[in-house]
Design a protein around this motif. Structure first.
Motif, PDB file in Angstrom:
ATOM      1  N   ILE A   6      -0.337  40.932 -21.667  1.00  0.00           N
ATOM      2  CA  ILE A   6       0.076  40.017 -22.729  1.00  0.00           C
ATOM      3  C   ILE A   6       1.297  39.248 -22.241  1.00  0.00           C
ATOM      4  N   VAL A   7       1.164  37.926 -22.142  1.00  0.00           N
ATOM      5  CA  VAL A   7       2.267  37.049 -21.748  1.00  0.00           C
ATOM      6  C   VAL A   7       2.892  36.535 -23.042  1.00  0.00           C
ATOM      7  N   VAL A   8       4.114  36.993 -23.299  1.00  0.00           N
ATOM      8  CA  VAL A   8       4.772  36.711 -24.577  1.00  0.00           C
ATOM      9  C   VAL A   8       5.672  35.473 -24.460  1.00  0.00           C
ATOM     10  N   ASP A   9       5.304  34.418 -25.167  1.00  0.00           N
ATOM     11  CA  ASP A   9       6.171  33.253 -25.439  1.00  0.00           C
ATOM     12  C   ASP A   9       6.841  32.635 -24.206  1.00  0.00           C
ATOM     13  N   TYR A  10       6.144  32.591 -23.074  1.00  0.00           N
ATOM     14  CA  TYR A  10       6.767  31.985 -21.895  1.00  0.00           C
ATOM     15  C   TYR A  10       6.592  30.463 -21.986  1.00  0.00           C
ATOM     16  N   GLN A  11       7.297  29.901 -22.962  1.00  0.00           N
ATOM     17  CA  GLN A  11       7.164  28.499 -23.336  1.00  0.00           C
ATOM     18  C   GLN A  11       8.396  27.703 -22.907  1.00  0.00           C
ATOM     19  N   ASN A  12       8.199  26.408 -22.776  1.00  0.00           N
ATOM     20  CA  ASN A  12       9.267  25.520 -22.317  1.00  0.00           C
ATOM     21  C   ASN A  12      10.572  25.714 -23.095  1.00  0.00           C
ATOM     22  N   ASP A  13      10.499  25.800 -24.414  1.00  0.00           N
ATOM     23  CA  ASP A  13      11.738  25.899 -25.187  1.00  0.00           C
ATOM     24  C   ASP A  13      12.517  27.186 -24.921  1.00  0.00           C
ATOM     25  N   PHE A  14      11.848  28.234 -24.440  1.00  0.00           N
ATOM     26  CA  PHE A  14      12.543  29.481 -24.129  1.00  0.00           C
ATOM     27  C   PHE A  14      13.013  29.556 -22.682  1.00  0.00           C
ATOM     28  N   VAL A  15      12.536  28.628 -21.862  1.00  0.00           N
ATOM     29  CA  VAL A  15      12.894  28.661 -20.442  1.00  0.00           C
ATOM     30  C   VAL A  15      13.849  27.522 -20.098  1.00  0.00           C
ATOM     31  N   SER A  16      13.478  26.301 -20.450  1.00  0.00           N
ATOM     32  CA  SER A  16      14.296  25.147 -20.057  1.00  0.00           C
ATOM     33  C   SER A  16      14.665  24.254 -21.241  1.00  0.00           C
ATOM     34  N   GLY A  17      14.238  24.629 -22.429  1.00  0.00           N
ATOM     35  CA  GLY A  17      14.456  23.785 -23.598  1.00  0.00           C
ATOM     36  C   GLY A  17      15.537  24.291 -24.525  1.00  0.00           C
ATOM     37  N   ALA A  18      15.295  24.134 -25.812  1.00  0.00           N
ATOM     38  CA  ALA A  18      16.300  24.386 -26.850  1.00  0.00           C
ATOM     39  C   ALA A  18      16.935  25.771 -26.773  1.00  0.00           C
ATOM     40  N   LEU A  19      16.171  26.792 -26.430  1.00  0.00           N
ATOM     41  CA  LEU A  19      16.684  28.161 -26.334  1.00  0.00           C
ATOM     42  C   LEU A  19      16.588  28.698 -24.907  1.00  0.00           C
ATOM     43  N   GLY A  20      16.484  27.796 -23.946  1.00  0.00           N
ATOM     44  CA  GLY A  20      16.331  28.202 -22.549  1.00  0.00           C
ATOM     45  C   GLY A  20      17.574  28.889 -22.000  1.00  0.00           C
ATOM     46  N   PHE A  21      17.344  29.759 -21.012  1.00  0.00           N
ATOM     47  CA  PHE A  21      18.450  30.449 -20.348  1.00  0.00           C
ATOM     48  C   PHE A  21      18.023  30.736 -18.912  1.00  0.00           C
ATOM     49  N   PHE A  49       2.186  32.518 -28.465  1.00  0.00           N
ATOM     50  CA  PHE A  49       2.953  31.281 -28.560  1.00  0.00           C
ATOM     51  C   PHE A  49       3.805  31.329 -29.818  1.00  0.00           C
ATOM     52  N   ASP A  50       5.113  31.276 -29.651  1.00  0.00           N
ATOM     53  CA  ASP A  50       6.000  31.092 -30.784  1.00  0.00           C
ATOM     54  C   ASP A  50       5.665  29.710 -31.336  1.00  0.00           C
ATOM     55  N   THR A  51       5.373  29.619 -32.623  1.00  0.00           N
ATOM     56  CA  THR A  51       4.850  28.370 -33.173  1.00  0.00           C
ATOM     57  C   THR A  51       5.505  28.087 -34.520  1.00  0.00           C
ATOM     58  N   THR A  74       4.482  19.943 -29.543  1.00  0.00           N
ATOM     59  CA  THR A  74       5.595  19.313 -28.833  1.00  0.00           C
ATOM     60  C   THR A  74       5.655  19.909 -27.427  1.00  0.00           C
ATOM     61  N   PRO A  75       6.299  19.225 -26.477  1.00  0.00           N
ATOM     62  CA  PRO A  75       6.411  19.781 -25.123  1.00  0.00           C
ATOM     63  C   PRO A  75       7.088  21.152 -25.091  1.00  0.00           C
ATOM     64  N   GLY A  76       8.018  21.419 -25.989  1.00  0.00           N
ATOM     65  CA  GLY A  76       8.696  22.709 -26.014  1.00  0.00           C
ATOM     66  C   GLY A  76       7.781  23.869 -26.372  1.00  0.00           C
ATOM     67  N   HIS A  77       6.680  23.581 -27.039  1.00  0.00           N
ATOM     68  CA  HIS A  77       5.706  24.592 -27.438  1.00  0.00           C
ATOM     69  C   HIS A  77       4.811  25.011 -26.276  1.00  0.00           C
ATOM     70  N   ASN A  78       4.675  24.161 -25.277  1.00  0.00           N
ATOM     71  CA  ASN A  78       3.767  24.418 -24.153  1.00  0.00           C
ATOM     72  C   ASN A  78       4.289  25.528 -23.250  1.00  0.00           C
ATOM     73  N   LEU A  79       3.360  26.178 -22.546  1.00  0.00           N
ATOM     74  CA  LEU A  79       3.746  27.164 -21.543  1.00  0.00           C
ATOM     75  C   LEU A  79       4.563  26.483 -20.459  1.00  0.00           C
ATOM     76  N   TYR A  80       5.446  27.248 -19.841  1.00  0.00           N
ATOM     77  CA  TYR A  80       6.375  26.732 -18.846  1.00  0.00           C
ATOM     78  C   TYR A  80       5.756  26.736 -17.438  1.00  0.00           C
ATOM     79  N   GLY A  81       6.007  25.651 -16.707  1.00  0.00           N
ATOM     80  CA  GLY A  81       5.766  25.557 -15.276  1.00  0.00           C
ATOM     81  C   GLY A  81       4.434  26.079 -14.784  1.00  0.00           C
TER      82      GLY A  81
END
Length: 176
Positions: A6-21, A49-51, A74-81
């Protein structure tokens, strides 16, 4: 019997976006390797997907975490990289508006797996929530969290989440 990843929420907003780290971006190669390993072994790969919608800020989560993120379509919802390129049309996707996925829990209650492994972000919020749901759905199935493939923006909370998961008989592997 198949293994499940299970790949949990590896989305743009959690990696490089609003909540990225930064620690989230460092997981990309490890998660990609894990997905490829499961595919080679004919395992099942699921994605959460966190939605959220435009009214996010008016929800309980939005009031406690007033950072708009993972808005649907939105782009932030998409999976990262690289992880986005590994998503197959046949992969099950679970869109959730809260930390854990009830739909994923229901799915896991209807399937039988040799093991269930979780990777992704954020360890102390959505990863732990979904690990507990997996353990609840399949109490006799080993549930595994790969510490090398999960992270939090807070190292102390990451450690605490891994400790709590271990105490719940979730196997935490590759822990430093």
């Amino acid at each position: 019997m198949k293994k499940c990843l299970i790949v949990v929420d590896y989305q743009n907003d959690f990696v490089s976006g609003a909540l990225g780290f930064p620690a989230a971006a460092e997981l990309e190669e490890y998660i990609a390797e894990k997905i490829n390993e499961y595919r080679r072994d004919n395992g099942t790969v699921l994605f959460t997907f966190d939605t959220h919608s435009e009214n996010y800020i008016n929800t309980q989560e939005g009031r406690n975490l007033p950072v708009v993120h993972c808005l649907h379509d939105t782009p932030g919802h998409n999976l990262y990289g690289k992880i986005a390129t590994l998503l197959l049309e046949s992969d099950k996707r679970f869109y959730k508006n809260t930390f854990g996925s009830d739909e994923m829990y229901q799915y896991l209650k209807t399937e039988t797996f040799e093991s269930i492994e979780l990777v992704g972000v954020v360890s102390n919020i959505c990863v732990i929530s979904n690990a507990v749901l997996a353990k609840t759905a399949q109490p006799e199935t080993p549930v595994i969290v790969d510490a090398k493939c999960t992270a939090s923006n807070d190292a102390g909370l990451n450690k605490a989440a891994l400790d709590v998961m271990s105490s719940l008989q979730i196997y935490v592997i590759n822990r430093e």
